[in-house]
Design a protein around this motif. Structure first.
Motif, short mmCIF file in Angstrom:
data_model
loop_
_atom_site.label_atom_id
_atom_site.label_comp_id
_atom_site.label_asym_id
_atom_site.label_seq_id
_atom_site.Cartn_x
_atom_site.Cartn_y
_atom_site.Cartn_z
N HIS A 24 0.86 -1.20 0.00
CA HIS A 24 0.00 0.00 0.00
C HIS A 24 0.89 1.24 0.00
O HIS A 24 1.77 1.36 0.88
N ASN A 26 0.61 4.46 0.92
CA ASN A 26 0.75 5.29 2.14
C ASN A 26 1.25 4.49 3.34
O ASN A 26 1.61 5.08 4.36
N HIS A 69 -2.31 9.98 6.31
CA HIS A 69 -3.15 10.63 5.28
C HIS A 69 -3.27 12.14 5.50
O HIS A 69 -3.59 12.86 4.57
N THR A 101 -2.95 1.84 -4.22
CA THR A 101 -3.31 3.02 -3.42
C THR A 101 -4.77 3.36 -3.63
O THR A 101 -5.35 3.04 -4.67
N THR A 102 -5.35 4.03 -2.62
CA THR A 102 -6.77 4.39 -2.65
C THR A 102 -6.93 5.81 -3.20
O THR A 102 -6.52 6.77 -2.53
N LYS A 104 -8.33 9.33 -3.67
CA LYS A 104 -9.12 10.06 -2.67
C LYS A 104 -9.72 11.33 -3.24
O LYS A 104 -9.01 12.12 -3.87
N GLY A 171 -8.82 -1.81 3.56
CA GLY A 171 -9.35 -0.93 4.61
C GLY A 171 -9.70 -1.75 5.83
O GLY A 171 -9.57 -2.99 5.83
N GLU A 201 -8.92 -11.22 7.16
CA GLU A 201 -7.87 -10.62 8.01
C GLU A 201 -8.35 -10.69 9.46
O GLU A 201 -7.56 -10.76 10.39
N ASP A 277 2.75 -3.11 4.34
CA ASP A 277 3.04 -1.71 4.68
C ASP A 277 4.47 -1.66 5.22
O ASP A 277 4.67 -1.70 6.44
#
Ligand SMILES: CNc1ncnc2c1ncn2[C@@H]1O[C@H](COP(=O)(O)O)[C@@H](O)[C@H]1O
Ligand SMILES: [Zn+2]
Length: 340
Positions: A24, A26, A69, A101-102, A104, A171, A201, A277
């Motif tokens: 990911h 971030n 973020h 990545t998300t 935004k 998420g 998860e 991460d």
């Protein structure tokens, strides 16, 4: 976390060419960059405290993302962090990287999902000028997002193909329900995008069953399965991205030797070692391979094979996969005579 491998194991794993399929953006930031950005953006010191390392529960990890973020809010920063993250993976001898990545929508920062993603792609292009690592993007749907936002991400991904090759669902796993995102994911499949889904998860048998029935191209994690789900998972033969340090630090799994990597690997189920991460969990793909070597008693040949087999689980075309194999084969021809 104390070291779970020897220097020799780490140096062997660093020298291996590697494929990273679950990273990911971030979550992969350098500490020094986060600190610099926090200063630049005058981040409240009580918030930076959250960034201090150590064991964190899964919900604490999502607080950390909330803080990160807040410092990656402008386009120039996104371009910069993308370039840096790719450079870091390249320095670790990752030859193919699928970075996720998300996108935004942040009107307060003049940012849309499209402008966010374009800033990331600019970083990717800059990184490409300085290294030979091949990079593709996955756009993530955050479980906090509604059906319309999920669909907007899918449309964007299709428009930005072939740089974007697929969609990820990620998420906080305790948030939201599968029905919200399934229509967007079905649509993505129709558009020819490849799909990878974070699943199990945390223990959520009904959702995990739905995800397995949906049959994504890859799965992430699969930590919490009961016997029925485990059978359904093995029968599916869907490759799974496994992130050892992430699962241990967030306490989804008790210890490295108890990690489900081992039964999956021994059953011959396709597995790919990944970082998740690398910034948040202070790891690297080489470290994850070294941890696996130590915890599961893998030989150097096993490690090479693990890395080689990851190529077929990438979302690259067959021809592009073949090009990667040539580089791996060259490495094998030069080094394998010294391996145990
Ligand atoms: C630890 N296990 C995990 N489980 C689920 N989702 C995770 C995750 N680690 C990261 N993310 C997802 O990736 C986002 C950060 O990168 P981007 O802003 O997209 O670049 C997080 O906000 C979360 O949605
Ligand atoms: Zn993840």
């Amino acid at each position: 976390m104390s070291a779970h491998y020897t220097e020799q194991q780490l140096s062997f794993c660093t020298s291996l060419p590697k494929v990273e399929l679950h990273a990911h953006l971030n979550g992969s930031l350098r500490d020094s960059t986060i600190r610099e950005l926090a200063l630049q953006k005058n981040l409240d010191p009580s918030l930076t405290k959250v960034l201090e390392k150590g064991d964190r529960t899964l919900s604490e990890v999502f607080q950390v993302f909330g803080v990160i973020h807040q410092v990656t809010t402008d386009h120039a920063t996104l371009t910069r962090i993308t370039q840096e993250v790719i450079e870091d993976f390249a320095a670790d001898n990752v030859q193919y990287l699928e970075l996720r990545t998300t996108p935004k929508d942040r009107p307060e920062h003049g940012m849309t999902k499209r402008s966010y993603t374009e800033a990331v792609i600019r970083g990717l292009r800059l990184a490409e000028q300085g290294c030979t690592t091949v990079v593709r993007l996955l756009l993530s749907i955050d479980r906090r997002e509604d059906a319309a936002a999920a669909m907007a991400t899918v449309q964007l991904a299709a428009e930005l193909s072939p740089c974007v090759v697929g969609i990820d669902l990620s998420g906080n796993p305790t948030v939201g329900t599968w029905e919200t995102w399934e229509p967007a994911l079905q649509h993505a499949r129709k558009l020819g995008l490849r799909l990878t889904i974070h699943a199990a998860e945390v223990y959520n048998p009904s959702e995990t069953k739905q995800i397995l029935e949906f049959r994504p191209d890859r799965l992430g994690h699969m930590c919490c399965l009961d016997d029925n789900l485990e059978k359904q998972f093995y029968d599916s033969l869907i490759p799974v991205e496994l992130c050892l340090s992430s699962n241990i630090i967030t306490e989804s799994v008790g210890s490295f030797p108890d990690h489900h990597f081992l039964p999956f690997f021994q059953a011959g189920h396709p597995v790919v070692l990944c970082t998740d991460d690398s910034g948040v969990f202070e790891t690297s793909l080489s470290k994850e391979y070294a941890i696996a070597a130590q915890a599961f008693g893998l030989s150097q040949k096993d490690l090479w094979q693990l890395s080689y087999q990851a190529i077929q689980h990438t979302f690259l075309s067959r021809e592009d996969q073949q090009k990667l194999r040539e580089s791996w084969n060259e490495h094998y021809a030069t080094h394998s005579h010294t391996w145990n």
